[in-house]
Design a protein around this motif. Sequence first.
Motif, PDB file in Angstrom:
ATOM      1  N   LEU A  83       0.911  -1.016  -0.157  1.00  0.00           N
ATOM      2  CA  LEU A  83       0.018  -0.098   0.076  1.00  0.00           C
ATOM      3  C   LEU A  83       0.874   1.202   0.083  1.00  0.00           C
ATOM      4  O   LEU A  83       0.498   2.104  -0.694  1.00  0.00           O
ATOM      5  N   SER A  84       2.042   1.278   0.903  1.00  0.00           N
ATOM      6  CA  SER A  84       2.618   2.415   0.824  1.00  0.00           C
ATOM      7  C   SER A  84       3.483   2.688  -0.656  1.00  0.00           C
ATOM      8  O   SER A  84       3.525   3.601  -0.935  1.00  0.00           O
ATOM      9  N   LEU A  85       3.694   1.410  -1.275  1.00  0.00           N
ATOM     10  CA  LEU A  85       4.510   1.831  -2.610  1.00  0.00           C
ATOM     11  C   LEU A  85       3.284   2.250  -3.685  1.00  0.00           C
ATOM     12  O   LEU A  85       3.766   3.089  -4.483  1.00  0.00           O
ATOM     13  N   LEU A  86       2.232   1.616  -3.568  1.00  0.00           N
ATOM     14  CA  LEU A  86       1.080   2.185  -4.362  1.00  0.00           C
ATOM     15  C   LEU A  86       0.550   3.614  -4.215  1.00  0.00           C
ATOM     16  O   LEU A  86       0.495   4.419  -5.060  1.00  0.00           O
ATOM     17  N   THR A  87       0.612   4.104  -2.741  1.00  0.00           N
ATOM     18  CA  THR A  87       0.620   5.392  -2.546  1.00  0.00           C
ATOM     19  C   THR A  87       1.599   6.283  -3.199  1.00  0.00           C
ATOM     20  O   THR A  87       1.180   7.338  -3.656  1.00  0.00           O
ATOM     21  N   ALA A  88       2.790   6.062  -3.007  1.00  0.00           N
ATOM     22  CA  ALA A  88       4.058   6.810  -3.500  1.00  0.00           C
ATOM     23  C   ALA A  88       3.764   6.833  -5.106  1.00  0.00           C
ATOM     24  O   ALA A  88       3.989   7.919  -5.639  1.00  0.00           O
ATOM     25  N   SER A  89       3.439   5.566  -5.660  1.00  0.00           N
ATOM     26  CA  SER A  89       3.205   5.636  -7.094  1.00  0.00           C
ATOM     27  C   SER A  89       2.003   6.467  -7.642  1.00  0.00           C
ATOM     28  O   SER A  89       2.249   7.341  -8.450  1.00  0.00           O
ATOM     29  N   LEU A  90       0.987   6.417  -6.919  1.00  0.00           N
ATOM     30  CA  LEU A  90      -0.098   7.548  -7.038  1.00  0.00           C
ATOM     31  C   LEU A  90       0.199   8.925  -6.896  1.00  0.00           C
ATOM     32  O   LEU A  90      -0.248   9.714  -7.837  1.00  0.00           O
ATOM     33  N   ASP A  91       0.824   9.340  -5.787  1.00  0.00           N
ATOM     34  CA  ASP A  91       1.370  10.537  -5.607  1.00  0.00           C
ATOM     35  C   ASP A  91       2.303  11.062  -6.735  1.00  0.00           C
ATOM     36  O   ASP A  91       2.106  12.167  -7.186  1.00  0.00           O
ATOM     37  N   ASP A  92       3.323  10.131  -7.137  1.00  0.00           N
ATOM     38  CA  ASP A  92       4.126  10.478  -8.322  1.00  0.00           C
ATOM     39  C   ASP A  92       3.301  10.748  -9.649  1.00  0.00           C
ATOM     40  O   ASP A  92       3.504  11.708 -10.288  1.00  0.00           O
ATOM     41  N   ALA A  93       2.297   9.759  -9.854  1.00  0.00           N
ATOM     42  CA  ALA A  93       1.559  10.049 -10.937  1.00  0.00           C
ATOM     43  C   ALA A  93       0.554  11.428 -10.793  1.00  0.00           C
ATOM     44  O   ALA A  93       0.489  12.052 -11.876  1.00  0.00           O
ATOM     45  N   LEU A  94       0.080  11.629  -9.822  1.00  0.00           N
ATOM     46  CA  LEU A  94      -0.685  12.874  -9.791  1.00  0.00           C
ATOM     47  C   LEU A  94       0.246  14.009  -9.866  1.00  0.00           C
ATOM     48  O   LEU A  94      -0.318  15.161 -10.400  1.00  0.00           O
ATOM     49  N   SER A  95       1.378  14.003  -9.291  1.00  0.00           N
ATOM     50  CA  SER A  95       2.178  15.283  -9.508  1.00  0.00           C
ATOM     51  C   SER A  95       2.592  15.493 -10.889  1.00  0.00           C
ATOM     52  O   SER A  95       2.920  16.581 -11.219  1.00  0.00           O
ATOM     53  N   ASN A  96       2.989  14.340 -11.444  1.00  0.00           N
ATOM     54  CA  ASN A  96       3.242  14.484 -13.203  1.00  0.00           C
ATOM     55  C   ASN A  96       2.064  14.948 -13.780  1.00  0.00           C
ATOM     56  O   ASN A  96       2.126  15.901 -14.697  1.00  0.00           O
ATOM     57  N   VAL A  97       0.848  14.456 -13.357  1.00  0.00           N
ATOM     58  CA  VAL A  97      -0.227  15.276 -14.070  1.00  0.00           C
ATOM     59  C   VAL A  97      -0.620  16.626 -14.037  1.00  0.00           C
ATOM     60  O   VAL A  97      -0.692  17.425 -14.685  1.00  0.00           O
ATOM     61  N   LYS A  98      -0.300  17.165 -12.778  1.00  0.00           N
ATOM     62  CA  LYS A  98      -0.434  18.462 -12.120  1.00  0.00           C
ATOM     63  C   LYS A  98       0.625  19.178 -13.148  1.00  0.00           C
ATOM     64  O   LYS A  98       0.290  20.456 -13.622  1.00  0.00           O
ATOM     65  N   ARG A  99       1.853  18.940 -13.227  1.00  0.00           N
ATOM     66  CA  ARG A  99       2.964  19.598 -13.922  1.00  0.00           C
ATOM     67  C   ARG A  99       2.737  19.584 -15.330  1.00  0.00           C
ATOM     68  O   ARG A  99       2.795  20.855 -15.987  1.00  0.00           O
ATOM     69  N   SER A 100       1.855  18.540 -15.976  1.00  0.00           N
ATOM     70  CA  SER A 100       1.616  18.574 -17.265  1.00  0.00           C
ATOM     71  C   SER A 100       0.640  19.360 -17.617  1.00  0.00           C
ATOM     72  O   SER A 100       0.629  20.157 -18.737  1.00  0.00           O
ATOM     73  N   SER A 101      -0.581  19.624 -16.652  1.00  0.00           N
ATOM     74  CA  SER A 101      -1.572  20.721 -16.834  1.00  0.00           C
ATOM     75  C   SER A 101      -1.095  22.287 -16.814  1.00  0.00           C
ATOM     76  O   SER A 101      -1.892  23.187 -17.160  1.00  0.00           O
ATOM     77  N   ASP A 102       0.133  22.481 -16.132  1.00  0.00           N
ATOM     78  CA  ASP A 102       0.486  23.970 -15.691  1.00  0.00           C
ATOM     79  C   ASP A 102       0.935  24.524 -17.120  1.00  0.00           C
ATOM     80  O   ASP A 102       1.329  24.187 -18.104  1.00  0.00           O
TER      81      ASP A 102
END
Length: 102
Positions: A83-102
């Motif tokens: 679950l920790s790995l999944l959370t870190a992976s989701l956080d990373d994916a979300l931060s990449n999405v936010k940077r792409s939309s900026d």
Amino acid sequence: MSNQAVEVEILGKLTRVNCPAGQEESLINAAQHLDEKLKELTSRTKVTNEVQLLTITALNFCYELQSVNRDGEQKQQDLSDRLSLLTASLDDALSNVKRSSD
């Protein structure tokens, strides 16, 4: 809830045991399991002293319970790690999405 007296047979001896109402079948099954283990140990080791048989069987049950608990704790730790790995992976994916939309 009141207790019910239930008669169980272990090593050919009847014993009355109190248990919570509605749990009689579980108690009878547990007593049958204990009786089977004691008889199995008697035939395997030729030990006939009831105190020794009960002591060895109790130790075996305690060991099995500890093993189950350890296995459960390990599975819980593995799940927590995943679950920790999944959370870190989701956080990373979300931060990449936010940077792409900026």
